[in-house]
Design an enzyme around this catalytic site. Sequence first.
Site, PDB file in Angstrom:
ATOM      1  N   SER A  77       8.800  39.923  37.215  1.00 33.61           N
ATOM      2  CA  SER A  77       8.075  38.830  37.865  1.00 33.61           C
ATOM      3  C   SER A  77       8.255  38.929  39.371  1.00 33.61           C
ATOM      4  O   SER A  77       9.324  39.355  39.847  1.00 33.61           O
ATOM      5  CB  SER A  77       8.646  37.489  37.371  1.00 33.61           C
ATOM      6  OG  SER A  77       8.260  36.440  38.238  1.00 33.61           O
ATOM      7  N   GLN A 128      -2.472  25.732  42.910  1.00 35.85           N
ATOM      8  CA  GLN A 128      -1.720  25.798  41.648  1.00 35.85           C
ATOM      9  C   GLN A 128      -0.225  25.577  41.861  1.00 35.85           C
ATOM     10  O   GLN A 128       0.551  25.634  40.908  1.00 35.85           O
ATOM     11  CB  GLN A 128      -1.980  27.109  40.916  1.00 35.85           C
ATOM     12  CG  GLN A 128      -1.378  28.343  41.553  1.00 35.85           C
ATOM     13  CD  GLN A 128      -1.833  29.597  40.860  1.00 35.85           C
ATOM     14  OE1 GLN A 128      -2.996  30.000  40.954  1.00 35.85           O
ATOM     15  NE2 GLN A 128      -0.942  30.244  40.129  1.00 35.85           N
ATOM     16  N   HIS A 160       1.907  43.985  37.041  1.00 36.11           N
ATOM     17  CA  HIS A 160       0.531  44.002  37.556  1.00 36.11           C
ATOM     18  C   HIS A 160      -0.100  45.389  37.363  1.00 36.11           C
ATOM     19  O   HIS A 160      -1.278  45.503  37.007  1.00 36.11           O
ATOM     20  CB  HIS A 160       0.516  43.667  39.049  1.00 36.11           C
ATOM     21  CG  HIS A 160       1.055  42.307  39.394  1.00 36.11           C
ATOM     22  ND1 HIS A 160       2.205  42.136  40.116  1.00 36.11           N
ATOM     23  CD2 HIS A 160       0.601  41.059  39.117  1.00 36.11           C
ATOM     24  CE1 HIS A 160       2.435  40.842  40.301  1.00 36.11           C
ATOM     25  NE2 HIS A 160       1.475  40.158  39.682  1.00 36.11           N
ATOM     26  N   GLN A 197      -1.122  30.302  30.352  1.00 36.35           N
ATOM     27  CA  GLN A 197      -2.229  30.563  31.281  1.00 36.35           C
ATOM     28  C   GLN A 197      -3.327  31.374  30.594  1.00 36.35           C
ATOM     29  O   GLN A 197      -4.519  31.054  30.697  1.00 36.35           O
ATOM     30  CB  GLN A 197      -1.684  31.325  32.493  1.00 36.35           C
ATOM     31  CG  GLN A 197      -2.737  31.901  33.407  1.00 36.35           C
ATOM     32  CD  GLN A 197      -2.132  32.499  34.657  1.00 36.35           C
ATOM     33  OE1 GLN A 197      -1.795  31.789  35.587  1.00 36.35           O
ATOM     34  NE2 GLN A 197      -1.976  33.808  34.690  1.00 36.35           N
ATOM     35  N   MET A 239      -1.404  37.093  42.465  1.00 40.89           N
ATOM     36  CA  MET A 239      -0.964  36.446  43.702  1.00 40.89           C
ATOM     37  C   MET A 239      -0.204  37.449  44.575  1.00 40.89           C
ATOM     38  O   MET A 239       0.516  37.061  45.498  1.00 40.89           O
ATOM     39  CB  MET A 239      -0.090  35.228  43.391  1.00 40.89           C
ATOM     40  CG  MET A 239      -0.852  34.154  42.622  1.00 40.89           C
ATOM     41  SD  MET A 239      -0.200  32.513  42.872  1.00 40.89           S
ATOM     42  CE  MET A 239       1.462  32.704  42.270  1.00 40.89           C
ATOM     43  N   LEU A 244       3.033  42.814  44.202  1.00 40.41           N
ATOM     44  CA  LEU A 244       2.699  43.542  42.973  1.00 40.41           C
ATOM     45  C   LEU A 244       3.880  44.339  42.446  1.00 40.41           C
ATOM     46  O   LEU A 244       4.697  44.856  43.205  1.00 40.41           O
ATOM     47  CB  LEU A 244       1.508  44.471  43.233  1.00 40.41           C
ATOM     48  CG  LEU A 244       0.238  43.758  43.707  1.00 40.41           C
ATOM     49  CD1 LEU A 244      -0.891  44.776  43.928  1.00 40.41           C
ATOM     50  CD2 LEU A 244      -0.215  42.684  42.715  1.00 40.41           C
ATOM     51  N   GLN A 252       0.474  38.624  29.081  1.00 36.67           N
ATOM     52  CA  GLN A 252       1.091  37.780  28.049  1.00 36.67           C
ATOM     53  C   GLN A 252       2.302  37.035  28.602  1.00 36.67           C
ATOM     54  O   GLN A 252       2.693  35.995  28.103  1.00 36.67           O
ATOM     55  CB  GLN A 252       1.481  38.664  26.852  1.00 36.67           C
ATOM     56  CG  GLN A 252       2.242  37.974  25.744  1.00 36.67           C
ATOM     57  CD  GLN A 252       1.439  36.874  25.073  1.00 36.67           C
ATOM     58  OE1 GLN A 252       0.211  36.910  25.062  1.00 36.67           O
ATOM     59  NE2 GLN A 252       2.126  35.880  24.539  1.00 36.67           N
ATOM     60  N   LYS A 253       2.889  37.572  29.678  1.00 42.64           N
ATOM     61  CA  LYS A 253       4.046  36.921  30.312  1.00 42.64           C
ATOM     62  C   LYS A 253       3.730  35.448  30.611  1.00 42.64           C
ATOM     63  O   LYS A 253       4.572  34.582  30.463  1.00 42.64           O
ATOM     64  CB  LYS A 253       4.387  37.701  31.571  1.00 42.64           C
ATOM     65  CG  LYS A 253       4.946  36.949  32.701  1.00 42.64           C
ATOM     66  CD  LYS A 253       6.424  37.081  32.781  1.00 42.64           C
ATOM     67  CE  LYS A 253       7.040  36.362  33.952  1.00 42.64           C
ATOM     68  NZ  LYS A 253       6.198  35.498  34.719  1.00 42.64           N
ATOM     69  N   ASP A 254       2.492  35.184  31.052  1.00 43.23           N
ATOM     70  CA  ASP A 254       2.064  33.805  31.315  1.00 43.23           C
ATOM     71  C   ASP A 254       1.170  33.371  30.149  1.00 43.23           C
ATOM     72  O   ASP A 254      -0.050  33.222  30.285  1.00 43.23           O
ATOM     73  CB  ASP A 254       1.329  33.737  32.650  1.00 43.23           C
ATOM     74  CG  ASP A 254       2.238  34.135  33.799  1.00 43.23           C
ATOM     75  OD1 ASP A 254       2.972  33.282  34.292  1.00 43.23           O
ATOM     76  OD2 ASP A 254       2.247  35.328  34.161  1.00 43.23           O
TER      77      ASP A 254
HETATM   78  P1  AMP Z   1       0.884  36.591  39.246  1.00 36.82           P
HETATM   79  O1  AMP Z   1       0.665  37.486  40.424  1.00 36.82           O
HETATM   80  O2  AMP Z   1       2.327  36.322  38.961  1.00 36.82           O
HETATM   81  O3  AMP Z   1       0.010  35.363  39.289  1.00 36.82           O
HETATM   82  O4  AMP Z   1       0.400  37.410  37.974  1.00 36.82           O
HETATM   83  C1  AMP Z   1      -0.871  38.005  37.924  1.00 36.82           C
HETATM   84  C2  AMP Z   1      -1.104  38.501  36.541  1.00 36.82           C
HETATM   85  O5  AMP Z   1      -0.108  39.455  36.187  1.00 36.82           O
HETATM   86  C3  AMP Z   1      -1.035  37.388  35.488  1.00 36.82           C
HETATM   87  O6  AMP Z   1      -2.061  37.578  34.525  1.00 36.82           O
HETATM   88  C4  AMP Z   1       0.328  37.592  34.893  1.00 36.82           C
HETATM   89  O7  AMP Z   1       0.431  37.144  33.548  1.00 36.82           O
HETATM   90  C5  AMP Z   1       0.460  39.109  34.950  1.00 36.82           C
HETATM   91  N1  AMP Z   1       1.874  39.487  34.905  1.00 36.82           N
HETATM   92  C6  AMP Z   1       2.880  39.031  35.687  1.00 36.82           C
HETATM   93  N2  AMP Z   1       4.063  39.567  35.287  1.00 36.82           N
HETATM   94  C7  AMP Z   1       3.792  40.367  34.229  1.00 36.82           C
HETATM   95  C8  AMP Z   1       4.591  41.176  33.366  1.00 36.82           C
HETATM   96  N3  AMP Z   1       5.901  41.278  33.509  1.00 36.82           N
HETATM   97  N4  AMP Z   1       3.961  41.849  32.378  1.00 36.82           N
HETATM   98  C9  AMP Z   1       2.619  41.758  32.199  1.00 36.82           C
HETATM   99  N5  AMP Z   1       1.815  41.004  32.983  1.00 36.82           N
HETATM  100  C10 AMP Z   1       2.388  40.324  33.982  1.00 36.82           C
END
Ligand code: AMP
Length: 283
Positions: free
Chosen positions: A185, A61, A37, A153, A30, A33, A148-150
């Site tokens: 995050s 979502q 990411h 999901q 989303m 970055l 793995q953070k999510d």
């Molecule tokens: P988002 O932009 O928050 O929807 O995240 C996009 C992807 O990045 C998702 O698969 C998240 O699980 C992953 N992601 C977000 N934060 C982290 C993190 N701290 N470590 C690893 N992957 C992450």
Amino acid sequence: MEAAETIQSIRSLIKAARDSGKNIGLVPTMGALHVGHISLIEAARKKCDYVVVSIFVNPTQFVPGEDFEKYPRPLEDDLDICQKAGVDAVFAPAQGEMYPVENVTWVNVEKLTESLCGQFRPGHFQGVTTVCSKLFNIVAPDIAFFGQKDAQQAIVIRRMAADLNMSLSIVVCPTIRESNGLAVSSRNMYLSEEQKKDAANIYKSLQKCHRMIDTGVKDASEIIDEMRNILLKVPSIEIEYISIVDADTLQSIDHITGKVLIAVAVRIGRARLIDNILLDSTK
Ligand code: AMP
């Protein structure tokens, strides 16, 4: 690096890559970055010849009252990060490109979406699985990369891909953390420096749980109580849930056995933060 805003343009870029024999990796995001990411992009570059990052703040979502409008959208910075990370193509569609008319077709994964965040964000996972299905249909990746953070999901998407015979594999990459343990995050932008220090206690509580399981504690409620005590000491933290679940079914367990997911969701100020650890208690 190419940047595509339309489905037609990303498809023609991908067709050209495929025609020249390249395999395709997709990192759905989303935007806003960060190093988390970037770790997914790096994993994708190792396994794939052509790496696509999608940047789309998916309205379906977000539950009413959540931060959809306020979610950060620093597109120019994101494109710069992608370029430096060696991404081949960014797909950054407008909302009208992804949802040109009212959406009446939804992908819904049952059971796995009921516990943990599913209890507090009704409809969230349906939005995630639907947009990921759309992105998978648009990009047709060989591999899609998630964090793995999510954890929930990633488990839901993996199951969706298997149940619907989607011809891609799902790779889940480790959680990237700040030096104090706080999981990185996009929503950490909502936190003050003081709140970030407070938020480090989320991981402290997970580490405490890890130690208890390592020393043979089997009673899940005893562990949850200890974790709750750590979080309750921090006045800015409002606990949403602390759960210990079976890592396959995501159902709560009373007794630690096999692979377990320990997951926490809290609110600090206007940020909702989640974190987890996955443990194999047999090892
Ligand atoms: P988002 O932009 O928050 O929807 O995240 C996009 C992807 O990045 C998702 O698969 C998240 O699980 C992953 N992601 C977000 N934060 C982290 C993190 N701290 N470590 C690893 N992957 C992450």
